[in-house]
Design a protein around this motif. Structure first.
Motif, PDB file in Angstrom:
ATOM      1  N   ILE A   1       0.823  -1.217   0.082  1.00 30.92           N
ATOM      2  CA  ILE A   1      -0.092  -0.016  -0.080  1.00 30.92           C
ATOM      3  C   ILE A   1       0.870   1.187   0.058  1.00 30.92           C
ATOM      4  O   ILE A   1       0.586   2.310  -0.612  1.00 30.92           O
ATOM      5  N   LEU A   2       2.027   1.198   0.683  1.00 32.50           N
ATOM      6  CA  LEU A   2       2.791   2.247   0.981  1.00 32.50           C
ATOM      7  C   LEU A   2       3.467   2.749  -0.262  1.00 32.50           C
ATOM      8  O   LEU A   2       3.969   3.815  -0.608  1.00 32.50           O
ATOM      9  N   ILE A   3       3.609   1.351  -1.127  1.00 33.56           N
ATOM     10  CA  ILE A   3       4.528   1.749  -2.529  1.00 33.56           C
ATOM     11  C   ILE A   3       3.179   2.286  -3.479  1.00 33.56           C
ATOM     12  O   ILE A   3       3.501   3.051  -4.373  1.00 33.56           O
ATOM     13  N   VAL A   4       2.179   1.401  -3.387  1.00 33.10           N
ATOM     14  CA  VAL A   4       1.194   1.634  -4.409  1.00 33.10           C
ATOM     15  C   VAL A   4       0.793   3.260  -4.526  1.00 33.10           C
ATOM     16  O   VAL A   4       0.553   3.862  -5.408  1.00 33.10           O
ATOM     17  N   ILE A   5       0.210   3.754  -3.461  1.00 29.53           N
ATOM     18  CA  ILE A   5      -0.275   5.112  -3.405  1.00 29.53           C
ATOM     19  C   ILE A   5       0.566   6.025  -3.838  1.00 29.53           C
ATOM     20  O   ILE A   5       0.251   7.008  -4.848  1.00 29.53           O
ATOM     21  N   PRO A   6       1.880   6.259  -3.341  1.00 33.42           N
ATOM     22  CA  PRO A   6       2.885   7.269  -4.409  1.00 33.42           C
ATOM     23  C   PRO A   6       2.813   7.178  -5.474  1.00 33.42           C
ATOM     24  O   PRO A   6       2.866   8.116  -6.384  1.00 33.42           O
ATOM     25  N   VAL A   7       3.200   5.869  -5.952  1.00 32.14           N
ATOM     26  CA  VAL A   7       3.020   5.765  -7.483  1.00 32.14           C
ATOM     27  C   VAL A   7       1.737   5.877  -8.073  1.00 32.14           C
ATOM     28  O   VAL A   7       1.957   6.722  -9.199  1.00 32.14           O
ATOM     29  N   PHE A   8       0.698   5.698  -7.573  1.00 30.19           N
ATOM     30  CA  PHE A   8      -0.542   6.068  -8.172  1.00 30.19           C
ATOM     31  C   PHE A   8      -0.554   7.655  -8.297  1.00 30.19           C
ATOM     32  O   PHE A   8      -1.088   8.272  -9.378  1.00 30.19           O
ATOM     33  N   TYR A   9      -0.239   8.395  -7.305  1.00 33.30           N
ATOM     34  CA  TYR A   9      -0.456   9.741  -7.632  1.00 33.30           C
ATOM     35  C   TYR A   9       0.829  10.355  -8.299  1.00 33.30           C
ATOM     36  O   TYR A   9       0.282  11.254  -9.275  1.00 33.30           O
ATOM     37  N   ILE A  10       1.931   9.961  -8.563  1.00 34.14           N
ATOM     38  CA  ILE A  10       2.874  10.519  -9.557  1.00 34.14           C
ATOM     39  C   ILE A  10       2.182   9.980 -10.910  1.00 34.14           C
ATOM     40  O   ILE A  10       2.477  10.864 -11.758  1.00 34.14           O
ATOM     41  N   THR A  11       1.886   8.720 -11.056  1.00 34.37           N
ATOM     42  CA  THR A  11       1.243   8.435 -12.445  1.00 34.37           C
ATOM     43  C   THR A  11       0.262   9.494 -12.660  1.00 34.37           C
ATOM     44  O   THR A  11       0.189   9.770 -13.845  1.00 34.37           O
TER      45      THR A  11
ATOM     46  N   LEU B   1       6.789  26.286  -8.589  1.00 38.66           N
ATOM     47  CA  LEU B   1       5.282  26.430  -8.383  1.00 38.66           C
ATOM     48  C   LEU B   1       4.786  25.025  -8.195  1.00 38.66           C
ATOM     49  O   LEU B   1       3.674  24.787  -7.519  1.00 38.66           O
ATOM     50  N   ALA B   2       4.921  23.976  -8.918  1.00 40.24           N
ATOM     51  CA  ALA B   2       4.373  22.821  -8.908  1.00 40.24           C
ATOM     52  C   ALA B   2       4.793  21.930  -7.718  1.00 40.24           C
ATOM     53  O   ALA B   2       4.086  21.236  -7.074  1.00 40.24           O
ATOM     54  N   GLN B   3       6.005  22.198  -7.166  1.00 38.44           N
ATOM     55  CA  GLN B   3       6.312  21.669  -5.653  1.00 38.44           C
ATOM     56  C   GLN B   3       5.577  22.198  -4.710  1.00 38.44           C
ATOM     57  O   GLN B   3       5.316  21.737  -3.894  1.00 38.44           O
ATOM     58  N   HIS B   4       5.074  23.414  -4.845  1.00 35.09           N
ATOM     59  CA  HIS B   4       4.383  24.068  -3.977  1.00 35.09           C
ATOM     60  C   HIS B   4       3.001  23.689  -3.929  1.00 35.09           C
ATOM     61  O   HIS B   4       2.420  23.263  -2.786  1.00 35.09           O
ATOM     62  N   THR B   5       2.326  23.494  -5.134  1.00 33.59           N
ATOM     63  CA  THR B   5       0.905  23.413  -5.222  1.00 33.59           C
ATOM     64  C   THR B   5       0.699  21.443  -5.211  1.00 33.59           C
ATOM     65  O   THR B   5      -0.214  21.404  -4.593  1.00 33.59           O
ATOM     66  N   ALA B   6       1.621  20.997  -5.666  1.00 35.24           N
ATOM     67  CA  ALA B   6       1.511  19.388  -5.461  1.00 35.24           C
ATOM     68  C   ALA B   6       2.345  18.933  -4.475  1.00 35.24           C
ATOM     69  O   ALA B   6       3.357  18.017  -4.734  1.00 35.24           O
ATOM     70  N   SER B   7       1.822  19.543  -3.227  1.00 31.38           N
ATOM     71  CA  SER B   7       2.752  18.964  -2.207  1.00 31.38           C
ATOM     72  C   SER B   7       2.687  17.545  -1.542  1.00 31.38           C
ATOM     73  O   SER B   7       3.255  17.279  -0.745  1.00 31.38           O
TER      74      SER B   7
ATOM     75  N   LEU C   1       3.403  15.278  -3.516  1.00 36.25           N
ATOM     76  CA  LEU C   1       4.255  14.536  -4.185  1.00 36.25           C
ATOM     77  C   LEU C   1       5.750  14.757  -3.645  1.00 36.25           C
ATOM     78  O   LEU C   1       6.145  15.927  -3.214  1.00 36.25           O
ATOM     79  N   PRO C   2       6.555  13.985  -3.791  1.00 35.02           N
ATOM     80  CA  PRO C   2       7.999  14.277  -3.335  1.00 35.02           C
ATOM     81  C   PRO C   2       8.649  15.307  -4.118  1.00 35.02           C
ATOM     82  O   PRO C   2       8.512  15.049  -5.563  1.00 35.02           O
ATOM     83  N   LYS C   3       9.109  16.287  -3.619  1.00 35.56           N
ATOM     84  CA  LYS C   3       9.826  17.417  -4.365  1.00 35.56           C
ATOM     85  C   LYS C   3      10.939  16.854  -5.388  1.00 35.56           C
ATOM     86  O   LYS C   3      11.055  17.332  -6.398  1.00 35.56           O
ATOM     87  N   ALA C   4      11.624  15.919  -4.988  1.00 35.57           N
ATOM     88  CA  ALA C   4      12.619  15.509  -6.045  1.00 35.57           C
ATOM     89  C   ALA C   4      12.039  14.975  -7.226  1.00 35.57           C
ATOM     90  O   ALA C   4      12.716  14.810  -8.303  1.00 35.57           O
ATOM     91  N   VAL C   5      10.666  14.531  -7.195  1.00 32.31           N
ATOM     92  CA  VAL C   5      10.057  13.683  -8.290  1.00 32.31           C
ATOM     93  C   VAL C   5       9.668  14.889  -9.014  1.00 32.31           C
ATOM     94  O   VAL C   5       9.751  14.336 -10.256  1.00 32.31           O
TER      95      VAL C   5
END
Length: 273
Positions: free
Chosen positions: A11-21, A180-186, A188-192
């Protein structure tokens, strides 16, 4: 404990991958709030203007409006924000400039209004350059003012860095679309963000190459593009050869800047000199 680990790890892997995708594939809908218009739509503005369809490349039409001043001394080339189209209140916006003796030229980006074509960062910048060079048919470059609002500030920064207009005006600018994307899409990991974002719009780099006079307008209560981004651009540009001014609009939010009295005063000063 091992069972819980086996359950929650996927679950911890799938959720970030879902948001990034999801962000990667739907980022255009997050960045651009385009509203289409029928090609037959008639603009109803009670001021002198012409409608144009320009072709920067085969298969692409860019819809634009040219508002005309009486005995113009120059032209404002305007790059608008992330939403709407050319049917939105542009007679009122144009009057600020036509009353000061400047023609006002505005385009709709691809997929906005009647404009066609596929969006990309390269397409945005190429179309903006095409429009700028088109406007040079009417006035010498020393009589052109480049104006960017919100999303359009990155585009205006690019034009100001690439060409030599009389002035560059940035209303509610972002430091870069990455920040701006790092600010609004908080979420998501900033490095991504830099890895998946298709639109970097590096105002922070282009601002250093602007030799024209520069005016930055930003409200301290801006919830869409934080004030500190405009201030950082000002600090980065303060050593430029041209005159650089930051007009800070106390307690003004994003949509309150254009009509703010200090904005109108600042514009009047910069348009008259």
């Amino acid at each position: 404990m091992k069972k819980l680990y086996k359950i929650f790890l996927p679950i911890l892997i799938v959720i970030p991958v879902f948001y990034i995708t999801a962000f990667y594939f739907f980022q255009e809908k997050l960045i651009f709030k385009a509203v289409k218009l029928q090609h037959e739509h008639v603009y109803n503005y009670n001021v002198p203007f012409k409608e144009l369809f320009l072709t920067p490349e085969p298969g692409v039409e860019i819809n634009a409006l040219h508002f005309q001043a009486k005995d113009p001394k120059g032209m404002v080339v305007y790059y608008h924000g992330q939403g709407g189209n050319l049917a939105n209140r542009w007679d009122k916006v144009s009057r600020k400039f036509t009353d000061a003796g400047y023609d006002f030229f505005i385009m709709d980006y691809r997929t906005f209004g009647k404009s066609t074509g596929v969006l990309s960062e390269k397409a945005l910048l190429d179309d903006a350059s095409y429009i700028y060079k088109y406007c040079m048919q009417f006035f010498e470059e020393k009589d052109l003012i480049v104006y960017g609002c919100s999303l359009g500030t990155g585009i205006a920064s690019f034009i100001g860095a690439t060409y030599q207009p009389k002035k560059v005006i940035l209303e509610s600018p972002y430091f870069s679309m990455v920040q701006l994307a790092q600010h609004t899409a908080s979420y998501l990991p900033k490095a991504v963000i830099p890895l998946i974002l298709k639109y970097h719009l590096r105002s922070d780099l282009w601002i250093e190459q602007i030799s024209s006079s520069l005016l930055i307008l930003h409200g301290t209560a801006d919830k869409t593009i934080p004030y500190h981004m405009g201030k950082k651009l000002y600090e980065k540009s303060s050593q430029l050869p041209g005159n650089v001014v930051l007009t800070t609009l106390e307690a003004a939010d994003h949509d309150e800047i254009a009509s703010h009295p200090h904005t109108l005063q600042s514009l009047e000063t910069h348009l008259l000199d």
